[in-house]
Design a protein around this motif. Structure first.
Motif, short mmCIF file in Angstrom:
data_model
loop_
_atom_site.label_atom_id
_atom_site.label_comp_id
_atom_site.label_asym_id
_atom_site.label_seq_id
_atom_site.Cartn_x
_atom_site.Cartn_y
_atom_site.Cartn_z
N PRO A 1 -30.82 -6.76 -72.38
CA PRO A 1 -30.22 -5.67 -73.15
C PRO A 1 -28.83 -5.35 -72.60
CG PRO A 1 -32.46 -5.12 -72.45
CD PRO A 1 -32.08 -6.37 -71.72
N HIS B 1 -23.51 -3.09 -75.91
CA HIS B 1 -23.89 -3.91 -77.05
C HIS B 1 -25.42 -4.01 -77.07
CE1 HIS B 1 -19.72 -5.07 -76.30
NE2 HIS B 1 -19.66 -5.43 -77.57
N ASP B 2 -25.98 -4.43 -78.20
CA ASP B 2 -27.43 -4.53 -78.29
C ASP B 2 -27.99 -5.53 -77.27
OD1 ASP B 2 -28.04 -2.69 -80.46
OD2 ASP B 2 -26.95 -4.08 -81.73
N PHE B 3 -27.27 -6.63 -77.07
CA PHE B 3 -27.68 -7.58 -76.03
C PHE B 3 -26.48 -8.34 -75.52
CE2 PHE B 3 -28.03 -9.97 -80.02
CZ PHE B 3 -27.48 -11.21 -79.71
N TRP C 1 -33.84 -10.79 -80.41
CA TRP C 1 -33.47 -9.39 -80.21
C TRP C 1 -33.69 -8.56 -81.48
CZ3 TRP C 1 -33.43 -7.41 -75.69
CH2 TRP C 1 -33.13 -8.21 -74.58
N LEU D 1 -35.84 -5.31 -80.92
CA LEU D 1 -35.18 -4.02 -81.16
C LEU D 1 -35.47 -3.47 -82.56
CD1 LEU D 1 -31.71 -4.79 -79.51
CD2 LEU D 1 -33.69 -3.62 -78.48
N THR E 1 -34.46 -4.40 -85.62
CA THR E 1 -33.28 -4.23 -86.46
C THR E 1 -32.79 -5.61 -86.88
OG1 THR E 1 -31.05 -3.32 -86.62
CG2 THR E 1 -31.72 -4.19 -84.47
N SER F 1 -29.47 -6.01 -87.77
CA SER F 1 -28.03 -6.01 -87.55
C SER F 1 -27.75 -5.63 -86.10
CB SER F 1 -27.34 -5.02 -88.50
OG SER F 1 -25.94 -5.02 -88.31
N LEU F 2 -27.04 -6.50 -85.38
CA LEU F 2 -26.86 -6.30 -83.94
C LEU F 2 -25.43 -6.64 -83.53
CD1 LEU F 2 -29.68 -8.39 -84.27
CD2 LEU F 2 -30.15 -7.06 -82.21
N THR F 3 -25.04 -6.09 -82.38
CA THR F 3 -23.79 -6.51 -81.73
C THR F 3 -24.14 -7.20 -80.42
OG1 THR F 3 -23.55 -4.38 -80.59
CG2 THR F 3 -22.48 -4.63 -82.75
N ALA F 4 -23.31 -8.18 -80.06
CA ALA F 4 -23.59 -8.98 -78.87
C ALA F 4 -22.29 -9.24 -78.12
CB ALA F 4 -24.25 -10.30 -79.26
#
Length: 260
Positions: free
Chosen positions: A179, A183-185, A213, A217, A219, A221-224
Motif C-alpha cells: 500500500p 497513492h493506492d499502491f 489491488w 481495495l 475499487t 480506479s486506482l493511482t500508483a
C-alpha cells in the motif's frame, strides 16, 4: 542504411524521470539479430520497433539482452512518437504483439494503454524468494513474473535484492508491492535475468498489480507510483478482463542510426 530513432521518457511529463525507451518506426522488419544489437547499443531497458500492418501496427520490444513478450512503457513511448512526431490522425492506435492485441488511446491529454489482465497464483517456495529479495513477504504469488506483497511502502523502498540469486529464480522478474502513502499502491520491479537490474517504471507489471489491488481495495480506479530512483506515476483502471494504464510521455532525444 540510416534509421531514425526517438527517445521518450514514459510515465513522466518532464525529462529525466519516468522510464526511458527508444523507438524505431520501420517500413519493414529488420533481422532479429540486428534489432537485438541495436537494443544492446542503446542499452536502455527497452527498445521498441513498430511496423505498420493494415490499419494498425505490429510492435516488438528488446532489452539489451533479449526480446520480451510485453512492455508497457515502450508501448506508451511508441504511441507518443506516432502521435506527436509522425502525426497519426487518429485518437486510438492498435498494436499486435506476442501477447495479443493492445491499444493506446489519447484521452484528456493523457495516453492510456489497454492491456490484458494477468492473475498470479500462489508460489510454494517462499523461502528462496525471500532470501533472494532480502525481505519478509506477506504474500508470494507468481505468473510469468514473481509477485511479492510487502507490509509497507518503506519496506518496498528498503528492498535490496541479491541480483545473482534473483536471476536464478524461474520468473522473468520480481515485482515487490505494498500500500502507498500518497497513492493506492506502490511497486518496484527487478529483472536481472533479462538484463534489467531495476526497471524505472514498468507498465506491463500493472497487468498483475491492478487486478490485485482493485480486489484488495474494492475499487476499479486506482493511482500508483513506481518507487525507483527515477520514479513514475500511473493512473489505473480495471475494466473486466482488461486493465487501462494511463500516463504521460516526454520526447527527450532524436537522431539517426548509421548502419554502413
Amino acid at each position: 542504411m540510416q534509421l531514425e530513432f526517438h527517445q521518450v521518457d514514459a510515465f513522466s511529463n518532464q525529462p529525466f524521470s519516468g522510464n526511458p525507451a527508444m523507438v524505431y518506426r520501420l517500413d519493414t522488419w529488420l533481422a532479429d539479430d540486428l534489432m537485438q544489437k541495436i537494443a544492446a547499443e542503446h542499452n536502455l531497458a527497452e527498445t521498441a520497433f513498430v511496423v505498420r500492418e493494415g490499419q494498425g501496427w505490429h510492435i516488438r520490444w528488446f532489452t539489451p539482452t533479449t526480446e520480451v513478450p510485453l512492455c508497457g512503457h515502450a508501448t506508451l513511448a511508441s504511441a507518443h512518437v506516432l502521435f506527436e512526431v509522425y502525426k497519426e490522425p487518429v485518437e486510438r492506435l492498435d498494436f499486435a504483439c506476442q501477447s495479443g492485441a493492445l491499444s493506446v488511446t489519447r484521452e484528456g491529454g493523457r495516453l492510456w494503454l489497454d492491456f490484458p489482465v494477468i492473475v498470479p497464483t500462489p508460489v510454494d517456495d517462499t523461502l528462496a524468494v525471500e532470501q533472494a529479495l532480502g525481505v519478509k513477504a506477506q504474500q508470494v504469488l507468481g505468473s510469468n513474473e514473481l509477485f511479492v506483497v510487502l507490509e509497507s511502502e518503506q519496506a518496498v523502498l528498503d528492498c535490496k535484492p541479491d541480483m545473482a540469486a534473483l536471476a536464478k529464480l524461474p520468473w522473468l522478474g520480481a515485482i515487490v508491492t505494498a500500500p502507498g502513502n500518497r497513492h493506492d499502491f506502490v511497486s518496484r520491479y527487478f529483472a536481472p535475468a533479462i538484463g534489467i537490474n531495476e526497471d524505472p517504471v514498468t507498465g506491463s507489471t500493472h497487468c498483475l498489480l491492478i487486478p490485485y489491488w482493485a480486489k484488495r481495495l474494492d475499487t476499479s480506479s486506482l493511482t500508483a507510483f513506481q518507487r525507483s530512483a527515477r520514479g513514475g506515476e500511473l493512473f489505473c483502471r480495471l475494466e473486466g478482463e482488461r486493465v487501462k494504464i494511463g500516463g504521460n510521455a516526454t520526447l527527450v532525444a532524436r537522431g539517426t542510426l548509421v548502419l554502413g
